[in-house]
Design a protein around this motif. Structure first.
Motif, short mmCIF file in Angstrom:
data_model
loop_
_atom_site.label_atom_id
_atom_site.label_comp_id
_atom_site.label_asym_id
_atom_site.label_seq_id
_atom_site.Cartn_x
_atom_site.Cartn_y
_atom_site.Cartn_z
N SER A 10 -17.40 -1.29 17.33
CA SER A 10 -18.07 -2.54 17.00
C SER A 10 -17.74 -3.65 18.01
N PHE A 28 -17.68 4.30 15.58
CA PHE A 28 -18.47 4.29 14.36
C PHE A 28 -19.50 5.40 14.46
N HIS A 29 -20.04 5.78 13.30
CA HIS A 29 -21.05 6.84 13.24
C HIS A 29 -22.39 6.25 12.78
N TYR A 30 -23.47 6.87 13.21
CA TYR A 30 -24.77 6.52 12.67
C TYR A 30 -25.67 7.75 12.73
N GLU A 39 -20.88 6.32 18.24
CA GLU A 39 -20.96 5.21 19.19
C GLU A 39 -19.62 5.10 19.91
N THR A 63 -26.03 3.75 8.98
CA THR A 63 -24.69 3.64 9.54
C THR A 63 -23.65 3.92 8.47
N SER A 64 -22.43 4.25 8.90
CA SER A 64 -21.34 4.50 7.96
C SER A 64 -20.06 3.90 8.49
N VAL A 270 -24.59 0.65 16.34
CA VAL A 270 -24.32 0.52 14.91
C VAL A 270 -24.56 -0.91 14.44
N SER A 273 -28.22 -2.07 14.96
CA SER A 273 -29.23 -1.54 14.03
C SER A 273 -29.44 -2.45 12.84
#
Length: 289
Positions: A10, A28-30, A39, A63-64, A270, A273
């Motif tokens: 981030s 982070f994941h998306y 990412e 996103t998570s 992330v 989005s």
């Protein structure tokens, strides 16, 4: 004793600086159109451009957050190698991610009682998180110890302002920040919401403008009113596929004598989005948030 300075994706730090400074970044994941991605901040510009192009044609993005286990697996190798650790993270007011980092750190402090683990909640995201990371690296280079760097950043948090405009109000409808009725009416009128991070790191609406140029100029007016004078600071502009507006903002910000340098960067996937294509944000040290 040496210490590691780490962050999450981030922080939106430019790829070249991540590589040059060898910054450890927890991704982070998306998912996009059902396919999962991580990412890393090492993506090329062409990948950023393709991501926002897909968003423009309504490809679904989800996103998570980063979970407890991921933090533990990320932190522990540094501690095993005998390093202390400073983690600078995304706002706890935006995501539960920082809370997961704190829980992982607490367990690891028990497992590695001789190691120092410092966490800084930036109450920010994107380069409002990334600028403190870069400041931490500069301070470590000057020989500052981990406690001094951590406390300096915590003192900075209440002054690191992030302000932005969203080009399509419908993305705020998706995040629940405006109702569907307000979003549809605002889109019809060409309304661009102005937002910022508050003292607790939550995203709040700070105003609105009709038309993009008016919204950008409103951000600049706020910047000139609140940037910390005589600070000779590095500021930042992040954009979701609008290089022209980002360049305009950077040029205008450089006219203020408080600014020595401007980072211009594409929003990472992330956080970007949630703002949508065309969004533009500025980050700087202010008299207050």
């Amino acid at each position: 004793m040496s210490y590691i300075i780490a962050t999450d994706s981030s922080s939106n730090i430019p790829r070249e600086l991540v590589k040059k400074l060898e910054i450890p970044v927890l991704p982070f994941h998306y998912t996009m159109d059902g396919e999962e991605y991580r990412e890393t901040l090492l993506e090329e510009e062409v990948q950023r451009r393709a991501f926002f192009a897909a968003m423009r044609i309504n490809v679904e993005v989800k996103t998570s957050l980063i979970n407890f286990n991921e933090f533990e697996e990320f932190f522990e190798p540094f501690l095993k190698e005998g390093n202390d650790l400073l983690y600078i993270g995304m706002s706890s007011g935006i995501s539960s991610t920082f809370n997961n980092a704190e829980m992982a750190a607490e367990e690891l402090r028990e497992a590695y009682p001789d190691r120092k683990i410092e966490l800084v909640d930036t109450k920010n995201a994107s380069l409002g998180e990334g600028l403190p990371v870069l400041r931490a690296y500069a301070m470590r280079e000057e020989g500052k110890d981990i406690e001094t760097v951590a406390e300096t950043l915590r003192d900075l948090v209440p002054r690191m302002r992030g302000s932005f405009m969203v080009d399509d109000i419908m993305y705020l409808k998706h995040t629940g920040r405006v109702s569907g009725v307000v979003a549809v009416a605002g889109k019809a009128l060409g309304i661009r919401p102005l937002l910022r991070g508050d003292d607790d790191g939550h995203i709040v609406q700070a105003g609105k403008s009709r038309g993009k140029k008016a919204a950008l100029n409103a951000l600049l007016d706020e910047f000139n009113a609140h940037v910390l004078p005589d600070s000779h600071q590095q500021v930042a502009v992040a954009h979701c596929d609008d290089e022209e507006s980002a360049q305009y903002m950077a040029e205008k910000m450089l006219e203020n004598p408080a600014v020595d340098d401007v980072i211009i960067e594409w929003y990472e996937s992330v956080t970007g989005s949630h703002l949508g294509p065309g969004a533009v944000a500025i980050f700087y040290e202010a008299d207050h948030r």
